[in-house]
Design a protein around this motif. Structure first.
Motif, PDB file in Angstrom:
ATOM      1  N   ILE A 268       0.816  -1.224   0.000  1.00 52.29           N
ATOM      2  CA  ILE A 268       0.000   0.000   0.000  1.00 52.29           C
ATOM      3  C   ILE A 268       0.845   1.268   0.000  1.00 52.29           C
ATOM      4  O   ILE A 268       0.293   2.366  -0.089  1.00 52.29           O
ATOM      5  N   SER A 269       2.176   1.127   0.056  1.00 53.72           N
ATOM      6  CA  SER A 269       3.033   2.308  -0.058  1.00 53.72           C
ATOM      7  C   SER A 269       3.282   2.662  -1.521  1.00 53.72           C
ATOM      8  O   SER A 269       3.838   3.711  -1.822  1.00 53.72           O
ATOM      9  N   GLN A 270       2.867   1.780  -2.427  1.00 58.65           N
ATOM     10  CA  GLN A 270       3.031   1.976  -3.872  1.00 58.65           C
ATOM     11  C   GLN A 270       1.659   2.242  -4.505  1.00 58.65           C
ATOM     12  O   GLN A 270       0.639   1.836  -3.952  1.00 58.65           O
ATOM     13  N   PRO A 271       1.638   2.882  -5.692  1.00 59.90           N
ATOM     14  CA  PRO A 271       0.353   3.074  -6.380  1.00 59.90           C
ATOM     15  C   PRO A 271      -0.299   1.714  -6.668  1.00 59.90           C
ATOM     16  O   PRO A 271       0.372   0.774  -7.099  1.00 59.90           O
ATOM     17  N   LEU A 272      -1.595   1.626  -6.405  1.00 57.19           N
ATOM     18  CA  LEU A 272      -2.335   0.378  -6.623  1.00 57.19           C
ATOM     19  C   LEU A 272      -2.957   0.371  -8.010  1.00 57.19           C
ATOM     20  O   LEU A 272      -3.237   1.424  -8.575  1.00 57.19           O
ATOM     21  N   GLU A 273      -3.220  -0.815  -8.529  1.00 59.54           N
ATOM     22  CA  GLU A 273      -3.824  -0.971  -9.860  1.00 59.54           C
ATOM     23  C   GLU A 273      -5.339  -0.824  -9.828  1.00 59.54           C
ATOM     24  O   GLU A 273      -5.995  -0.978 -10.851  1.00 59.54           O
ATOM     25  N   GLY A 274      -5.894  -0.543  -8.669  1.00 59.32           N
ATOM     26  CA  GLY A 274      -7.325  -0.330  -8.497  1.00 59.32           C
ATOM     27  C   GLY A 274      -7.559   0.178  -7.092  1.00 59.32           C
ATOM     28  O   GLY A 274      -6.654   0.163  -6.254  1.00 59.32           O
ATOM     29  N   PRO A 275      -8.770   0.621  -6.801  1.00 54.70           N
ATOM     30  CA  PRO A 275      -9.044   1.158  -5.466  1.00 54.70           C
ATOM     31  C   PRO A 275      -9.063   0.073  -4.388  1.00 54.70           C
ATOM     32  O   PRO A 275      -9.309  -1.096  -4.669  1.00 54.70           O
TER      33      PRO A 275
ATOM     34  N   GLY B 163     -11.877   4.903   2.496  1.00 55.70           N
ATOM     35  CA  GLY B 163     -11.329   5.440   3.737  1.00 55.70           C
ATOM     36  C   GLY B 163     -10.259   4.562   4.349  1.00 55.70           C
ATOM     37  O   GLY B 163      -9.468   5.023   5.169  1.00 55.70           O
ATOM     38  N   LEU B 164     -10.188   3.290   3.949  1.00 55.76           N
ATOM     39  CA  LEU B 164      -9.208   2.383   4.541  1.00 55.76           C
ATOM     40  C   LEU B 164      -7.784   2.770   4.177  1.00 55.76           C
ATOM     41  O   LEU B 164      -6.915   2.825   5.043  1.00 55.76           O
ATOM     42  N   LEU B 165      -7.517   3.056   2.915  1.00 58.67           N
ATOM     43  CA  LEU B 165      -6.155   3.402   2.501  1.00 58.67           C
ATOM     44  C   LEU B 165      -5.677   4.648   3.241  1.00 58.67           C
ATOM     45  O   LEU B 165      -4.558   4.677   3.743  1.00 58.67           O
ATOM     46  N   ASP B 166      -6.535   5.664   3.322  1.00 61.33           N
ATOM     47  CA  ASP B 166      -6.164   6.873   4.067  1.00 61.33           C
ATOM     48  C   ASP B 166      -5.888   6.552   5.528  1.00 61.33           C
ATOM     49  O   ASP B 166      -4.927   7.048   6.111  1.00 61.33           O
TER      50      ASP B 166
END
Length: 158
Positions: free
Chosen positions: A136-143, A148-151
């Motif tokens: 999750i420290s890298q750009p993901l290929e989808g949401p 709100g979880l990633l934030d």
């Protein structure tokens, strides 16, 4: 005798509440890696969600998340703590959905389980699934859902 205003009215209103789904998800991390299941929409778009599922009537959220992980990938987890509750109202495949999501920080009992890159499993309906680690420290290929979880995981040290 007057009818009880809470009796029939509540019974008539209860189907409106049936669309709210209580869900418990396991936030299992290893550094910046998060264990998730990858999903595809009907249009082929990719998204991710931690493992877990519906909370059954009479079941506590922590119990539900342990049961779901056991059922989905055959592994035992230790629930560390309730991390957060998120509420998501969304449309999925043309259907309105409303989820109250209890997020639980959880850990595998055996450190060796963190070396497994992919976990094969089966959903309750017999669908074969696979859980995988994403960074999750890298750009993901989808949401990453719920919203709100990633934030929550990247903005705070949780």
């Amino acid at each position: 005798m007057e009818p009880d205003p809470d009796g029939p009215v509540m019974a008539e209103r209860s189907p409106a509440y049936a669309g709210i789904r209580p869900v418990a998800l396991a936030v299992i991390r290893d550094g910046s890696r998060l264990l998730v299941r990858e999903y595809r929409t009907a249009k082929g778009n990719r998204f991710y969600r931690p493992l877990g599922g519906a909370i059954h009537f009479g079941e506590r959220g922590a119990e539900a998340v342990r049961r779901e992980i056991r059922e989905e990938i055959g592994e035992e987890i230790e629930v560390v703590r309730h991390l957060e509750t998120l509420e998501n109202i969304f449309e999925r495949e043309g259907q309105a959905a409303h989820w109250i999501v209890l997020l639980f920080e959880a850990e595998f009992g055996e450190r060796s389980q963190y070396a497994i890159e992919r976990f094969a499993g089966v959903e309750g309906d017999g669908e074969h699934i696979e859980a995988q680690w994403i960074d999750i420290s890298q750009p993901l290929e989808g949401p990453l859902y719920p919203v709100g979880l990633l934030d929550l995981l990247t903005e705070r040290d949780v």
